[in-house]
Structure formats: structure tokens, C-alpha cells
Design a protein around this motif. Sequence first.
Motif, PDB file in Angstrom:
ATOM      1  N   ALA A  36     -10.740  16.615  -4.749  1.00  0.00           N
ATOM      2  CA  ALA A  36     -11.140  16.679  -3.341  1.00  0.00           C
ATOM      3  C   ALA A  36     -11.815  15.381  -2.923  1.00  0.00           C
ATOM      4  O   ALA A  36     -11.581  14.868  -1.821  1.00  0.00           O
ATOM      5  N   LYS A  37     -12.657  14.830  -3.790  1.00  0.00           N
ATOM      6  CA  LYS A  37     -13.332  13.573  -3.464  1.00  0.00           C
ATOM      7  C   LYS A  37     -12.326  12.426  -3.387  1.00  0.00           C
ATOM      8  O   LYS A  37     -12.401  11.590  -2.487  1.00  0.00           O
ATOM      9  N   GLN A  38     -11.384  12.377  -4.320  1.00  0.00           N
ATOM     10  CA  GLN A  38     -10.357  11.333  -4.282  1.00  0.00           C
ATOM     11  C   GLN A  38      -9.521  11.435  -3.017  1.00  0.00           C
ATOM     12  O   GLN A  38      -9.181  10.428  -2.397  1.00  0.00           O
ATOM     13  N   VAL A  43     -11.617  10.089  -0.083  1.00  0.00           N
ATOM     14  CA  VAL A  43     -11.685   8.629  -0.107  1.00  0.00           C
ATOM     15  C   VAL A  43     -10.354   8.023   0.321  1.00  0.00           C
ATOM     16  O   VAL A  43     -10.314   7.077   1.112  1.00  0.00           O
ATOM     17  N   ALA A  44      -9.262   8.585  -0.160  1.00  0.00           N
ATOM     18  CA  ALA A  44      -7.940   8.068   0.208  1.00  0.00           C
ATOM     19  C   ALA A  44      -7.696   8.227   1.700  1.00  0.00           C
ATOM     20  O   ALA A  44      -7.170   7.316   2.354  1.00  0.00           O
ATOM     21  N   LEU A  83      -9.742   5.597   3.573  1.00  0.00           N
ATOM     22  CA  LEU A  83      -9.138   4.273   3.479  1.00  0.00           C
ATOM     23  C   LEU A  83      -7.890   4.156   4.344  1.00  0.00           C
ATOM     24  O   LEU A  83      -7.613   3.103   4.913  1.00  0.00           O
ATOM     25  N   LYS A  84      -7.153   5.226   4.453  1.00  0.00           N
ATOM     26  CA  LYS A  84      -5.901   5.191   5.202  1.00  0.00           C
ATOM     27  C   LYS A  84      -6.128   5.173   6.708  1.00  0.00           C
ATOM     28  O   LYS A  84      -5.479   4.431   7.436  1.00  0.00           O
ATOM     29  N   TYR A  85      -7.043   5.971   7.192  1.00  0.00           N
ATOM     30  CA  TYR A  85      -7.167   6.164   8.629  1.00  0.00           C
ATOM     31  C   TYR A  85      -8.333   5.421   9.283  1.00  0.00           C
ATOM     32  O   TYR A  85      -8.346   5.254  10.496  1.00  0.00           O
ATOM     33  N   ARG A  86      -9.310   4.997   8.531  1.00  0.00           N
ATOM     34  CA  ARG A  86     -10.450   4.297   9.130  1.00  0.00           C
ATOM     35  C   ARG A  86     -10.066   2.854   9.395  1.00  0.00           C
ATOM     36  O   ARG A  86      -9.436   2.208   8.570  1.00  0.00           O
TER      37      ARG A  86
END
Length: 62
Positions: free
Chosen positions: A8-10, A13-14, A17-20
Motif C-alpha cells: 500500500a505504501k509503495q 508513493v508511485a 510520483l506519477k500524478y504530482r
Amino acid sequence: MGRGRAKAKQTKVARDLKYRTHETDFGALAQELHGGESAEDELDPVELDKWSDYVDPRSARD
């Protein structure tokens, strides 16, 4: 058990990174890639002397 929380944490984070959107300093990136000022020019000579005992004498530059 225990894999769910890590996954869930990974995933979180993914997703971040993708949308921010991140502010990228392209000037600093270009300077780094094109070999701007070297990092050795910014080092304090006193600091260099403190760590000089750890330098391998065979790798010293002439």
C-alpha cells in the motif's frame, strides 16, 4: 502477512510520483549535465586538509 501495508505504501508513493507536478530547475540540471563549475572548486581547503590522511597515495593526481 505484513505485505499489504508495504505494498500500500509503495502504491501511494508511485501514485504521488506519477500524478504530482514537481518544479524542475532546468537551469541547474543543464549546468550539472554540461559540466558547470566542479564541486572541487567549492570545497574548503581546511576541510580537505582534515581528510587528506584518508587519500590513497597511489590515486593522487599530479
